[in-house]
Each structure stands twice: as C-alpha cells, then as structure tokens.
Design a protein around this motif. Sequence first.
Motif, mmCIF file in Angstrom:
data_model
loop_
_atom_site.group_PDB
_atom_site.id
_atom_site.type_symbol
_atom_site.label_atom_id
_atom_site.label_comp_id
_atom_site.label_asym_id
_atom_site.label_seq_id
_atom_site.Cartn_x
_atom_site.Cartn_y
_atom_site.Cartn_z
ATOM 1 N N LEU A 10 0.908 -1.240 -0.032
ATOM 2 C CA LEU A 10 -0.023 -0.005 0.039
ATOM 3 C C LEU A 10 0.886 1.281 -0.020
ATOM 4 C CD1 LEU A 10 -2.924 -0.951 2.567
ATOM 5 C CD2 LEU A 10 -2.844 -0.922 0.084
ATOM 6 N N HIS A 11 1.827 1.204 0.979
ATOM 7 C CA HIS A 11 2.908 2.422 0.584
ATOM 8 C C HIS A 11 3.496 2.567 -0.504
ATOM 9 C CE1 HIS A 11 2.661 3.592 5.064
ATOM 10 N NE2 HIS A 11 2.842 2.419 5.347
ATOM 11 N N VAL A 12 4.109 1.561 -1.309
ATOM 12 C CA VAL A 12 4.566 1.692 -2.389
ATOM 13 C C VAL A 12 3.445 2.206 -3.521
ATOM 14 C CG1 VAL A 12 5.769 0.515 -4.292
ATOM 15 C CG2 VAL A 12 6.450 0.123 -2.091
ATOM 16 N N PHE A 13 2.443 1.666 -3.581
ATOM 17 C CA PHE A 13 1.460 2.013 -4.327
ATOM 18 C C PHE A 13 1.045 3.550 -4.163
ATOM 19 C CE2 PHE A 13 -3.233 2.762 -5.390
ATOM 20 C CZ PHE A 13 -3.252 2.314 -6.396
ATOM 21 N N ARG A 14 0.734 4.041 -3.143
ATOM 22 C CA ARG A 14 0.394 5.493 -2.844
ATOM 23 C C ARG A 14 1.507 6.376 -3.274
ATOM 24 N NH1 ARG A 14 -0.928 7.917 2.906
ATOM 25 N NH2 ARG A 14 1.046 7.358 3.518
ATOM 26 N N GLN A 15 2.818 5.926 -2.996
ATOM 27 C CA GLN A 15 3.865 6.840 -3.364
ATOM 28 C C GLN A 15 4.208 6.705 -4.951
ATOM 29 O OE1 GLN A 15 5.777 8.976 -1.228
ATOM 30 N NE2 GLN A 15 6.178 9.732 -3.512
ATOM 31 N N VAL A 16 3.730 5.588 -5.624
ATOM 32 C CA VAL A 16 3.825 5.600 -7.055
ATOM 33 C C VAL A 16 2.660 6.554 -7.697
ATOM 34 C CG1 VAL A 16 3.718 4.224 -9.274
ATOM 35 C CG2 VAL A 16 5.120 3.459 -7.526
ATOM 36 N N VAL A 17 1.734 6.621 -7.132
ATOM 37 C CA VAL A 17 0.300 7.268 -7.433
ATOM 38 C C VAL A 17 0.845 8.911 -7.354
ATOM 39 C CG1 VAL A 17 -1.925 8.093 -6.984
ATOM 40 C CG2 VAL A 17 -1.382 5.740 -7.084
ATOM 41 N N ARG A 18 1.511 9.143 -6.209
ATOM 42 C CA ARG A 18 1.767 10.464 -5.913
ATOM 43 C C ARG A 18 2.978 11.001 -6.763
ATOM 44 N NH1 ARG A 18 1.809 11.058 0.914
ATOM 45 N NH2 ARG A 18 -0.820 11.000 0.656
ATOM 46 N N SER A 19 3.849 10.153 -6.930
ATOM 47 C CA SER A 19 5.108 10.600 -7.938
ATOM 48 C C SER A 19 4.583 10.334 -9.323
ATOM 49 C CB SER A 19 6.229 9.734 -7.278
ATOM 50 O OG SER A 19 6.581 9.737 -6.393
ATOM 51 N N ARG A 20 3.670 9.788 -9.701
ATOM 52 C CA ARG A 20 3.533 9.471 -11.282
ATOM 53 C C ARG A 20 4.559 8.770 -12.082
ATOM 54 N NH1 ARG A 20 -1.614 9.693 -10.690
ATOM 55 N NH2 ARG A 20 -1.998 9.816 -12.927
ATOM 56 N N SER A 21 5.127 8.303 -11.083
ATOM 57 C CA SER A 21 6.478 7.339 -11.892
ATOM 58 C C SER A 21 7.000 6.522 -10.937
ATOM 59 C CB SER A 21 7.654 8.309 -12.507
ATOM 60 O OG SER A 21 8.462 8.595 -11.723
ATOM 61 N N ILE A 22 7.593 5.319 -11.523
ATOM 62 C CA ILE A 22 8.261 4.118 -10.815
ATOM 63 C C ILE A 22 9.527 4.967 -10.105
ATOM 64 C CG2 ILE A 22 9.190 2.075 -10.580
ATOM 65 C CD1 ILE A 22 6.952 1.122 -12.285
ATOM 66 N N ARG A 23 10.213 5.639 -11.076
ATOM 67 C CA ARG A 23 11.754 6.138 -10.905
ATOM 68 C C ARG A 23 11.639 7.092 -9.732
ATOM 69 N NH1 ARG A 23 14.888 8.911 -15.376
ATOM 70 N NH2 ARG A 23 14.916 6.646 -16.190
ATOM 71 N N GLY A 24 10.431 8.129 -9.866
ATOM 72 C CA GLY A 24 10.298 8.950 -8.592
ATOM 73 C C GLY A 24 9.965 8.382 -7.182
ATOM 74 N N ALA A 25 9.035 7.497 -7.381
ATOM 75 C CA ALA A 25 8.515 6.699 -6.135
ATOM 76 C C ALA A 25 9.822 6.131 -5.424
ATOM 77 C CB ALA A 25 7.506 5.448 -6.547
ATOM 78 N N ALA A 26 10.747 5.314 -6.293
ATOM 79 C CA ALA A 26 11.801 4.659 -5.888
ATOM 80 C C ALA A 26 12.972 5.802 -5.180
ATOM 81 C CB ALA A 26 12.486 3.961 -6.946
ATOM 82 N N ARG A 27 12.995 6.750 -5.755
ATOM 83 C CA ARG A 27 13.829 7.630 -5.273
ATOM 84 C C ARG A 27 13.573 8.385 -3.833
ATOM 85 N NH1 ARG A 27 14.096 10.666 -9.347
ATOM 86 N NH2 ARG A 27 12.435 12.103 -8.940
#
Length: 302
Positions: A10-27
Amino acid sequence: MKYLPKMQQLHVFRQVVRSRSIRGAARVMGQSQPAVSRTLRELEQTLSAQLFLRGNEGITLTEAGEAFSRRAEWILEELQRAAEEVEQINHFSQGKLSIGFSSLIALTVFPSVADSFKTRLPQASLHIKEGQLATLLPLLQQGELDLAIGTINPAKVPEDVIVEPLFSAPFCVIARSGHPLAQATSLTDLRRAKWLLPEANVGYYQQLQDELNEFYGQMHEEPIRTDSVICGLNMVLHTDYLTIVARAMSTPLFLQDRLTVLPINTLPSAQYCVIWSQKSDLTATARQFLLALRQQCQNYPW
C-alpha cells in the motif's frame, strides 16, 4: 481474493501514484526501481487486476487503480490516525488535528476557536488548510482532514460524510467607500455596474449562482470571476467593482472605513456546516475542537 494486500504494498502504491512514476517513487522511498516494480506486480497479482498503464511519460491509473487508490489512501490515513490516538493514550499526548475551512471562518470565529481549543489542549498539534469545500471534501474523504467547515448544497451531500449545521450567514453587496452606487437599494439598480463574482461548484457560491441566475443574465458587462477573497477585496478597494460576500466578511482586516455595504436586503443566506467522515469516529482531540467551534459560532454576531 485469497490474500489481502500487504501494508508495504500500500505504501509503495501510494507513493507511485503521488510521484506519477516508478523512478520518482523509488527515489523518494530509497528503494531500487526493480524493487518498486516487483512490489507493484505482487500487488496486482494479489488483487487480480491491472492498476497501472505504463507509458513513455510515466504511469496512469486504470479504472481499478483509481478505485483502489481512493480506498488505499483512506486506509493508510486511518491507520496513522489510529496509531496516533493509541500514542496519545499511552504517553498522555494531546493529539494531532487537521481541519479545513473557508476564508469566512478564518476571518471571523477561528481565532477565538483556536484560542479556546489550545487553552484546553495546549500540546495538541493543529494543522489548518484554507479553501472551499470543492477542495476540502476530497481531502476529508481521503482521511487527510479530520473536519471541514463550509457551505454545502443539502441536495448534493456526499453519502459518506456527516453534516452538522453551525450557523446561517446572510449575503450582502460591498463596494469601496464613496462608490457612486453605494446607495442602491435593489439589484436592478446594479445591472450596469462592474462586478467581480465568486466562483466554485459547491457551497454558497453555487447557491448564489442558482438563486441569482436571472440577475446575472441581466448584467451589462461580463463579470470577473474568482474564488480568491484577497483578489476580490483588492478589486473592490481600488476600483468601482462590486462583489457579493457573506455579511460577516464586510468588516474584515480593519477595512470598515474603506468598504461599504449596499442597502440591499433581498440576497439569500448560506448555511454553514461542519463536516466529517462517516468511516471513522472523531478522535478525542477533534471532539474538543468541535465543542469550541459550536460555542463560538453560537455566540458570534453573524
């Protein structure tokens, strides 16, 4: 569905939604891109649904992803709220409260409400967001706000909120002191005036639009529209523009000598309410703020 999603998913999913990219969420999360991608694949496998569409410009949510995002956001916010309430009990803390309201509340009762609330709970953390309900309701439904204060159309109340009436605020037309139309007694006298009108799709702005639609159609000049109180007040103070506000807004910020209320008594009133989610109980901190809010609204000369 055999298994429920894991909290980390859930945390990863939310961050990907907020960052609009996998790269941004990973960072942001300090993880590798493959690790984030793997977590998303596991989540989609758990749900047996595709949540994202991946393209050259990032990711977008599918219909299932949009629905899951709303629920996941609320679950995480509610879990955070639950943890904070337990911490309050264990450590005699006084909690965190996030509320949103319109500029009318900010310029009238809020100072007294906040002072009364902080007197009772001096260690409470209070976070404020100013805006109209069009902006605040989604935040309330997602669990980012505990309470929202504003006006809402009784015919368009979302099913997942509780609405408590607080007070009724009549509207008025204001102008700068010395305005040539300052003595007008009817809206008909103001058809050729320059107007700046409030704009939003919920609350009293929409109520004004509905009730004054015929008059709006008679205006000689197309009005300027804004949802900014500062913009509206500044235009009225420095030009011959008129605007419509709640009467309690006619004397804010020590502008009594520079603004005048036109003697027109045919405008409607707005019902202001406090709103919270049906999905979870109010915290003890929120209940204390609500108590102070009720008392101050009852005593204020609207």
